[in-house]
Scaffold this motif. Structure first.
Motif, mmCIF file in Angstrom:
data_model
loop_
_atom_site.group_PDB
_atom_site.id
_atom_site.type_symbol
_atom_site.label_atom_id
_atom_site.label_comp_id
_atom_site.label_asym_id
_atom_site.label_seq_id
_atom_site.Cartn_x
_atom_site.Cartn_y
_atom_site.Cartn_z
ATOM 1 N N MET A 152 5.273 12.175 3.643
ATOM 2 C CA MET A 152 4.879 10.980 4.390
ATOM 3 C C MET A 152 5.989 10.695 5.384
ATOM 4 S SD MET A 152 2.467 8.671 4.399
ATOM 5 C CE MET A 152 2.059 6.974 4.660
ATOM 6 N N THR A 153 5.650 10.668 6.662
ATOM 7 C CA THR A 153 6.654 10.375 7.681
ATOM 8 C C THR A 153 6.590 8.901 8.065
ATOM 9 O OG1 THR A 153 5.191 10.804 9.562
ATOM 10 C CG2 THR A 153 6.390 12.717 8.626
ATOM 11 N N LEU A 154 7.606 8.465 8.781
ATOM 12 C CA LEU A 154 7.629 7.087 9.261
ATOM 13 C C LEU A 154 6.471 6.844 10.226
ATOM 14 C CD1 LEU A 154 9.132 4.421 9.115
ATOM 15 C CD2 LEU A 154 10.610 5.216 10.961
ATOM 16 N N ASP A 155 6.189 7.816 11.095
ATOM 17 C CA ASP A 155 5.058 7.681 12.027
ATOM 18 C C ASP A 155 3.735 7.572 11.274
ATOM 19 O OD1 ASP A 155 6.684 7.699 14.261
ATOM 20 O OD2 ASP A 155 6.405 9.853 14.655
ATOM 21 N N ASP B 59 17.423 9.969 4.185
ATOM 22 C CA ASP B 59 17.206 10.668 5.452
ATOM 23 C C ASP B 59 17.085 9.714 6.638
ATOM 24 O OD1 ASP B 59 14.687 9.644 5.058
ATOM 25 O OD2 ASP B 59 13.639 11.548 5.234
ATOM 26 N N GLY B 60 17.131 8.410 6.361
ATOM 27 C CA GLY B 60 17.162 7.440 7.437
ATOM 28 C C GLY B 60 15.806 7.003 7.956
ATOM 29 N N THR B 61 14.727 7.563 7.437
ATOM 30 C CA THR B 61 13.413 7.180 7.938
ATOM 31 C C THR B 61 12.936 5.875 7.359
ATOM 32 O OG1 THR B 61 12.146 8.307 6.228
ATOM 33 C CG2 THR B 61 12.704 9.598 8.205
ATOM 34 N N GLY B 62 13.433 5.540 6.171
ATOM 35 C CA GLY B 62 12.940 4.343 5.492
ATOM 36 C C GLY B 62 11.652 4.622 4.739
ATOM 37 N N ALA B 63 11.023 5.759 4.975
ATOM 38 C CA ALA B 63 9.786 6.085 4.278
ATOM 39 C C ALA B 63 10.093 6.308 2.810
ATOM 40 C CB ALA B 63 9.146 7.337 4.875
ATOM 41 N N GLY B 64 9.276 5.732 1.972
ATOM 42 C CA GLY B 64 9.414 5.922 0.540
ATOM 43 C C GLY B 64 10.353 4.941 -0.119
ATOM 44 N N GLN B 65 10.983 4.085 0.634
ATOM 45 C CA GLN B 65 11.867 3.126 0.008
ATOM 46 C C GLN B 65 11.087 1.918 -0.430
ATOM 47 O OE1 GLN B 65 15.010 2.474 2.813
ATOM 48 N NE2 GLN B 65 15.845 4.509 2.516
ATOM 49 N N GLU B 66 11.404 1.447 -1.617
ATOM 50 C CA GLU B 66 10.669 0.331 -2.207
ATOM 51 C C GLU B 66 11.652 -0.636 -2.830
ATOM 52 O OE1 GLU B 66 7.669 -0.258 -5.959
ATOM 53 O OE2 GLU B 66 8.250 1.724 -5.391
ATOM 54 N N VAL C 287 0.869 -1.175 0.000
ATOM 55 C CA VAL C 287 0.000 0.000 0.000
ATOM 56 C C VAL C 287 0.904 1.222 0.000
ATOM 57 C CG1 VAL C 287 -1.719 1.309 1.305
ATOM 58 C CG2 VAL C 287 -1.838 -1.198 1.237
ATOM 59 N N MET C 288 0.773 2.059 -1.036
ATOM 60 C CA MET C 288 1.529 3.308 -1.124
ATOM 61 C C MET C 288 0.565 4.462 -0.972
ATOM 62 S SD MET C 288 4.204 3.294 -4.228
ATOM 63 C CE MET C 288 5.434 2.037 -4.348
ATOM 64 N N CYS C 289 0.899 5.383 -0.071
ATOM 65 C CA CYS C 289 0.072 6.573 0.084
ATOM 66 C C CYS C 289 0.944 7.741 0.500
ATOM 67 C CB CYS C 289 -1.067 6.329 1.068
ATOM 68 S SG CYS C 289 -0.545 5.879 2.717
ATOM 69 N N GLU C 290 0.340 8.927 0.485
ATOM 70 C CA GLU C 290 1.061 10.146 0.825
ATOM 71 C C GLU C 290 0.060 11.234 1.190
ATOM 72 O OE1 GLU C 290 3.146 11.311 -2.747
ATOM 73 O OE2 GLU C 290 1.290 11.543 -3.860
ATOM 74 N N ARG C 291 0.543 12.281 1.799
ATOM 75 C CA ARG C 291 -0.262 13.480 2.029
ATOM 76 C C ARG C 291 -0.438 14.174 0.677
ATOM 77 N NH1 ARG C 291 -2.837 13.436 6.776
ATOM 78 N NH2 ARG C 291 -1.473 12.827 8.465
ATOM 79 N N PRO C 292 -1.445 15.029 0.525
ATOM 80 C CA PRO C 292 -1.628 15.737 -0.746
ATOM 81 C C PRO C 292 -0.396 16.530 -1.192
ATOM 82 C CG PRO C 292 -3.614 15.918 0.555
ATOM 83 C CD PRO C 292 -2.565 15.261 1.444
ATOM 84 N N ASP C 293 0.437 16.966 -0.242
ATOM 85 C CA ASP C 293 1.648 17.707 -0.611
ATOM 86 C C ASP C 293 2.806 16.784 -0.978
ATOM 87 O OD1 ASP C 293 2.545 16.712 1.824
ATOM 88 O OD2 ASP C 293 2.953 18.674 2.717
ATOM 89 N N GLY C 294 2.571 15.467 -0.953
ATOM 90 C CA GLY C 294 3.605 14.495 -1.318
ATOM 91 C C GLY C 294 4.443 14.011 -0.148
ATOM 92 N N GLU D 256 2.037 -10.615 3.782
ATOM 93 C CA GLU D 256 2.736 -9.567 4.516
ATOM 94 C C GLU D 256 2.232 -8.221 4.018
ATOM 95 O OE1 GLU D 256 7.308 -7.980 4.806
ATOM 96 O OE2 GLU D 256 6.968 -10.129 4.703
ATOM 97 N N LEU D 257 1.970 -7.295 4.924
ATOM 98 C CA LEU D 257 1.527 -5.947 4.567
ATOM 99 C C LEU D 257 2.724 -5.012 4.598
ATOM 100 C CD1 LEU D 257 -0.648 -3.768 4.040
ATOM 101 C CD2 LEU D 257 -0.943 -3.621 6.535
ATOM 102 N N GLU D 258 2.936 -4.282 3.503
ATOM 103 C CA GLU D 258 3.971 -3.256 3.428
ATOM 104 C C GLU D 258 3.296 -1.926 3.133
ATOM 105 O OE1 GLU D 258 7.588 -5.956 1.501
ATOM 106 O OE2 GLU D 258 6.791 -4.255 0.374
ATOM 107 N N VAL D 259 3.541 -0.937 3.977
ATOM 108 C CA VAL D 259 3.009 0.406 3.774
ATOM 109 C C VAL D 259 4.189 1.340 3.581
ATOM 110 C CG1 VAL D 259 1.763 2.324 4.838
ATOM 111 C CG2 VAL D 259 0.918 -0.009 5.116
ATOM 112 N N SER D 260 4.126 2.183 2.533
ATOM 113 C CA SER D 260 5.216 3.113 2.264
ATOM 114 C C SER D 260 4.696 4.339 1.540
ATOM 115 C CB SER D 260 6.298 2.439 1.421
ATOM 116 O OG SER D 260 5.826 2.199 0.105
ATOM 117 N N SER D 261 5.554 5.329 1.465
ATOM 118 C CA SER D 261 5.294 6.460 0.584
ATOM 119 C C SER D 261 5.755 6.033 -0.806
ATOM 120 C CB SER D 261 6.066 7.698 1.050
ATOM 121 O OG SER D 261 7.425 7.600 0.678
ATOM 122 N N PRO D 262 5.362 6.758 -1.843
ATOM 123 C CA PRO D 262 5.797 6.370 -3.187
ATOM 124 C C PRO D 262 7.278 6.637 -3.438
ATOM 125 C CG PRO D 262 4.197 8.156 -3.295
ATOM 126 C CD PRO D 262 4.350 7.791 -1.865
#
Length: 177
Positions: A46-49, A168-175, A37-44, A73-79
């Motif tokens: 997405m934080t790890l939290d 940036d070390g958050t892992g957010a957006g990595q695919e 599942v990939m999602c983001e805020r309207p401004d693009g 397995e469920l994977e959630v990330s930013s694009p």
């Protein structure tokens, strides 16, 4: 209705209520079934939290409705920066950046194109390729993704200075690919 469409219909309203845009739902079966599942805020952003918050919400919805048979397995990330382009509006939003596009049906004898996104014209995506501009029917796009370039990184850093840039070390957006 296939699994991704069922899951999309199930989770989209809740994610929108939380202030997120659903970018993509992808399910790969096999030995290690994964629901991405990939999602983001309207401004693009997405934080790890926020990924964790979305994961908890999606997990709860899937537990109740159980649209996927068997274990997965469920994977959630930013694009991410070199994101997939899944909505017609993505091609206007990322005009001026390089993308790779794969079609279900050939246009001008080709199914794969790489070039600068010019935007949209009606229900077509316009890409500047080596021989000029080509209009690709959005309905025939099987996959499209931005190409990671210095210009894309600079545009992302300018739009999201709080991210600290790539790595940036958050892992957010990595695919994984």
């Amino acid at each position: 209705m296939e699994i991704t469409e069922r899951v999309d219909a199930l989770i989209r309203p809740s994610l929108e209520d939380m202030g997120f845009d659903l970018v993509r739902v992808h399910f790969s079966g096999g030995g290690r079934a994964v629901l991405q599942v990939m999602c983001e805020r309207p401004d693009g952003s997405m934080t790890l939290d926020e990924c964790a918050e979305v994961s908890r919400t999606v997990s709860a919805l899937l537990d109740v409705e159980d649209p996927i048979p068997g274990a997965y397995e469920l994977e959630v990330s930013s694009p991410g920066i070199d994101r997939p382009l899944t909505r017609l509006g993505d091609f206007d939003r990322y005009a001026g950046h390089e993308a790779k596009v794969e079609l279900a049906v050939a246009v001008e004898g080709r199914r794969r194109f790489r070039g600068i996104v010019k935007g949209t014209s009606g229900d077509e995506v316009v890409i500047a390729v080596e021989n000029g501009d080509v209009a690709l029917p959005f309905s025939q796009i099987r996959a499209a993704k931005l190409v990671l370039t210095d210009a894309l990184i600079a545009a992302h850093a300018a739009a999201h200075p709080q991210d600290g840039g790539p790595g940036d070390g958050t892992g957010a957006g990595q695919e994984e690919e």
